[in-house]
Design a protein around this motif. Structure first.
Motif, PDB file in Angstrom:
ATOM      1  N   LEU A  95      -4.126  10.476   3.562  1.00 31.04           N
ATOM      2  CA  LEU A  95      -5.562  10.351   2.890  1.00 31.04           C
ATOM      3  C   LEU A  95      -5.699   8.959   2.321  1.00 31.04           C
ATOM      4  CD1 LEU A  95      -6.071  13.764   1.258  1.00 31.04           C
ATOM      5  CD2 LEU A  95      -6.673  12.891   3.354  1.00 31.04           C
ATOM      6  N   ALA A  96      -4.700   8.318   1.579  1.00 29.82           N
ATOM      7  CA  ALA A  96      -4.840   6.988   0.745  1.00 29.82           C
ATOM      8  C   ALA A  96      -4.915   6.180   1.959  1.00 29.82           C
ATOM      9  CB  ALA A  96      -3.444   6.775   0.112  1.00 29.82           C
ATOM     10  N   MET A  97      -4.252   6.060   3.254  1.00 25.89           N
ATOM     11  CA  MET A  97      -4.473   5.128   4.140  1.00 25.89           C
ATOM     12  C   MET A  97      -6.048   5.294   4.873  1.00 25.89           C
ATOM     13  SD  MET A  97      -0.839   4.860   6.388  1.00 25.89           S
ATOM     14  CE  MET A  97      -0.802   6.450   6.680  1.00 25.89           C
ATOM     15  N   LEU A  98      -6.210   6.593   4.905  1.00 26.95           N
ATOM     16  CA  LEU A  98      -7.877   6.729   5.461  1.00 26.95           C
ATOM     17  C   LEU A  98      -8.763   6.162   4.343  1.00 26.95           C
ATOM     18  CD1 LEU A  98      -8.141  10.186   7.074  1.00 26.95           C
ATOM     19  CD2 LEU A  98      -7.417   7.929   8.081  1.00 26.95           C
ATOM     20  N   GLU A  99      -8.461   6.370   3.052  1.00 33.79           N
ATOM     21  CA  GLU A  99      -9.518   5.799   2.306  1.00 33.79           C
ATOM     22  C   GLU A  99      -9.481   4.280   2.259  1.00 33.79           C
ATOM     23  OE1 GLU A  99     -10.181   6.022  -2.774  1.00 33.79           O
ATOM     24  OE2 GLU A  99      -8.618   7.354  -1.879  1.00 33.79           O
ATOM     25  N   ILE A 100      -8.444   3.588   2.175  1.00 32.21           N
ATOM     26  CA  ILE A 100      -8.489   2.157   2.317  1.00 32.21           C
ATOM     27  C   ILE A 100      -9.115   1.727   3.834  1.00 32.21           C
ATOM     28  CG2 ILE A 100      -6.916   0.094   2.897  1.00 32.21           C
ATOM     29  CD1 ILE A 100      -4.711   1.841   0.918  1.00 32.21           C
ATOM     30  N   PHE A 101      -8.728   2.367   4.816  1.00 38.44           N
ATOM     31  CA  PHE A 101      -9.475   2.074   6.068  1.00 38.44           C
ATOM     32  C   PHE A 101     -10.951   2.400   5.944  1.00 38.44           C
ATOM     33  CE2 PHE A 101     -10.770   2.922  10.585  1.00 38.44           C
ATOM     34  CZ  PHE A 101      -9.790   2.068  11.212  1.00 38.44           C
ATOM     35  N   TYR A 102     -11.217   3.532   5.364  1.00 39.23           N
ATOM     36  CA  TYR A 102     -12.701   3.657   5.263  1.00 39.23           C
ATOM     37  C   TYR A 102     -13.543   2.749   4.456  1.00 39.23           C
ATOM     38  CZ  TYR A 102     -17.277   6.234   4.281  1.00 39.23           C
ATOM     39  OH  TYR A 102     -18.592   6.541   4.287  1.00 39.23           O
ATOM     40  N   ASP A 103     -12.754   2.200   3.429  1.00 40.52           N
ATOM     41  CA  ASP A 103     -13.412   1.156   2.460  1.00 40.52           C
ATOM     42  C   ASP A 103     -13.525  -0.367   3.253  1.00 40.52           C
ATOM     43  OD1 ASP A 103     -13.943   3.082   0.714  1.00 40.52           O
ATOM     44  OD2 ASP A 103     -12.258   2.733  -0.456  1.00 40.52           O
ATOM     45  N   LEU A 218       0.463  -5.892  -2.889  1.00 37.68           N
ATOM     46  CA  LEU A 218      -0.247  -5.729  -1.723  1.00 37.68           C
ATOM     47  C   LEU A 218      -1.910  -5.330  -2.185  1.00 37.68           C
ATOM     48  CD1 LEU A 218       2.124  -4.362   0.931  1.00 37.68           C
ATOM     49  CD2 LEU A 218       1.065  -6.253   0.860  1.00 37.68           C
ATOM     50  N   PHE A 219      -1.788  -4.412  -3.245  1.00 42.24           N
ATOM     51  CA  PHE A 219      -3.021  -4.086  -3.714  1.00 42.24           C
ATOM     52  C   PHE A 219      -3.865  -5.435  -4.228  1.00 42.24           C
ATOM     53  CE2 PHE A 219      -2.213   0.615  -3.916  1.00 42.24           C
ATOM     54  CZ  PHE A 219      -2.745   1.009  -2.826  1.00 42.24           C
ATOM     55  N   ASP A 220      -2.982  -6.018  -4.816  1.00 40.97           N
ATOM     56  CA  ASP A 220      -3.740  -7.657  -5.509  1.00 40.97           C
ATOM     57  C   ASP A 220      -4.454  -8.259  -4.394  1.00 40.97           C
ATOM     58  OD1 ASP A 220      -3.178  -6.581  -8.351  1.00 40.97           O
ATOM     59  OD2 ASP A 220      -1.437  -7.553  -8.380  1.00 40.97           O
ATOM     60  N   TYR A 221      -3.184  -8.305  -3.434  1.00 43.43           N
ATOM     61  CA  TYR A 221      -3.689  -9.258  -2.337  1.00 43.43           C
ATOM     62  C   TYR A 221      -5.086  -8.480  -1.547  1.00 43.43           C
ATOM     63  CZ  TYR A 221      -2.769 -11.589   2.171  1.00 43.43           C
ATOM     64  OH  TYR A 221      -2.842 -12.551   3.134  1.00 43.43           O
ATOM     65  N   TYR A 222      -5.218  -7.406  -1.637  1.00 40.39           N
ATOM     66  CA  TYR A 222      -6.524  -6.927  -1.068  1.00 40.39           C
ATOM     67  C   TYR A 222      -7.662  -7.157  -1.978  1.00 40.39           C
ATOM     68  CZ  TYR A 222      -4.824  -3.900   3.222  1.00 40.39           C
ATOM     69  OH  TYR A 222      -4.514  -3.443   4.028  1.00 40.39           O
ATOM     70  N   LYS A 223      -7.332  -7.090  -3.093  1.00 43.46           N
ATOM     71  CA  LYS A 223      -8.497  -7.389  -4.147  1.00 43.46           C
ATOM     72  C   LYS A 223      -8.822  -8.878  -4.232  1.00 43.46           C
ATOM     73  CE  LYS A 223      -7.182  -3.808  -7.621  1.00 43.46           C
ATOM     74  NZ  LYS A 223      -6.559  -3.436  -8.790  1.00 43.46           N
ATOM     75  N   TYR A 224      -7.953  -9.966  -3.748  1.00 38.92           N
ATOM     76  CA  TYR A 224      -8.247 -11.485  -3.855  1.00 38.92           C
ATOM     77  C   TYR A 224      -8.967 -11.434  -2.742  1.00 38.92           C
ATOM     78  CZ  TYR A 224      -7.598 -16.315  -4.610  1.00 38.92           C
ATOM     79  OH  TYR A 224      -7.838 -17.641  -5.007  1.00 38.92           O
ATOM     80  N   LYS A 230     -11.109  -1.479  -4.611  1.00 44.75           N
ATOM     81  CA  LYS A 230     -10.521  -0.749  -5.551  1.00 44.75           C
ATOM     82  C   LYS A 230      -9.255   0.077  -5.386  1.00 44.75           C
ATOM     83  CE  LYS A 230     -15.215  -0.006  -7.215  1.00 44.75           C
ATOM     84  NZ  LYS A 230     -16.207   1.155  -7.697  1.00 44.75           N
ATOM     85  N   TYR A 231      -8.534   0.452  -6.192  1.00 48.47           N
ATOM     86  CA  TYR A 231      -7.243   0.959  -6.220  1.00 48.47           C
ATOM     87  C   TYR A 231      -7.701   2.408  -5.443  1.00 48.47           C
ATOM     88  CZ  TYR A 231      -2.613   2.948  -7.159  1.00 48.47           C
ATOM     89  OH  TYR A 231      -1.365   3.399  -7.397  1.00 48.47           O
ATOM     90  N   PRO A 232      -7.176   3.150  -4.450  1.00 45.97           N
ATOM     91  CA  PRO A 232      -7.495   4.331  -4.042  1.00 45.97           C
ATOM     92  C   PRO A 232      -7.193   5.400  -4.917  1.00 45.97           C
ATOM     93  CG  PRO A 232      -5.922   2.915  -2.221  1.00 45.97           C
ATOM     94  CD  PRO A 232      -5.873   2.381  -3.718  1.00 45.97           C
TER      95      PRO A 232
END
Length: 244
Positions: A95-103, A218-224, A230-232
């Motif tokens: 579900l975390a992967m789907l949330e990231i994918f969806y966003d 990796l989340f910081d990398y995405y945020k940049y 946002k954090y899932p």
């Protein structure tokens, strides 16, 4: 126009009293949203169980241009999953992967490489018995390939590495080595092969502190690189339940 495609269910929400709206990443048309009517009857509930997040389905639908919602006329399971929708850790990571994918993915067009990537990640998570967090980290890093900011390797084989989040570059560490860089570098050059393949992402091991550091980086990398990332929410639940 009547269209047929395979798709991965990203999310499903109740709509009004007896309907569902489901968002599916389809193999042939990118992201599509469907209105599913009347899910309360026994017969309907059986069919609508196909639309649980992570389900891989085949569907026939009426594809009308300039419509945000389409009508499914036929649906069935395309790939039967054994554990990813029921086993708590697998479900939380899935579900975390789907949330990231969806966003992060908004395209309403065919992208077979991206579809195959998500398909393979879900089936790998379903089939694996251990080192599941490695699959999640692999997803986080290699998903950036499809988002346009996959890291570059400019290390020239250096034994000490650093990773620049802003530029997405691995390079030789000038002084103190970046602790997380060697792990990210190995994930960058790994794959989803079955163990005991030496190149499998599941061969990469680390302790709990390093795991948190890798994921945070990796989340910081995405945020940049993605405005408003946002954090899932599903990862927060995962951390609370499993202490990760």
């Amino acid at each position: 126009m009547i269209s047929k495609t395979e798709g991965i269910v990203l999310r499903t929400l109740k709509h009004q009293d007896a309907n569902l709206i489901t968002t599916v990443y389809t193999k042939d048309y990118g992201i599509k949203s469907f209105l599913i009517k009347g899910y309360r009857s026994t017969r309907a509930k059986s069919r609508h169980s196909y639309f649980q997040p992570l389900s891989i389905i085949e569907c026939v639908f009426i594809n009308k241009e300039n419509r945000s919602l389409h009508k499914i006329t036929e649906s069935k399971i395309s790939v039967y999953l054994n554990e990813v929708q029921t086993q708590p850790v697998k479900l939380s990571l899935g579900l975390a992967m789907l949330e990231i994918f969806y966003d992060t993915v908004k395209e309403e067009e065919k992208n077979e490489a991206l579809y195959n990537f998500l398909h393979n990640i879900i089936t790998k998570l379903d089939q694996s018995e251990k080192r599941l967090i490695q699959i999640f980290i692999y997803f986080l890093l290699h998903h950036t390939r499809h988002l346009g900011f996959f890291p570059h390797d400019q290390s020239n084989g250096a034994s000490r590495l650093s990773f620049n989040i802003r530029d997405g570059i691995f390079s030789q560490a000038k002084q103190t080595e970046d602790a997380v860089a060697p792990y990210l570098y190995r994930f960058m050059h790994s794959n989803l092969d079955e163990l005991p393949s030496p190149h499998s992402c599941q061969q990469i091991t680390f302790d709990s502190n390093m795991k948190r550091f890798i994921i945070k980086t990796l989340f910081d990398y995405y945020k940049y690189h993605i405005d408003g990332f946002k954090y899932p929410q599903t990862m927060k639940v995962f951390a609370e339940v499993f202490g990760e």
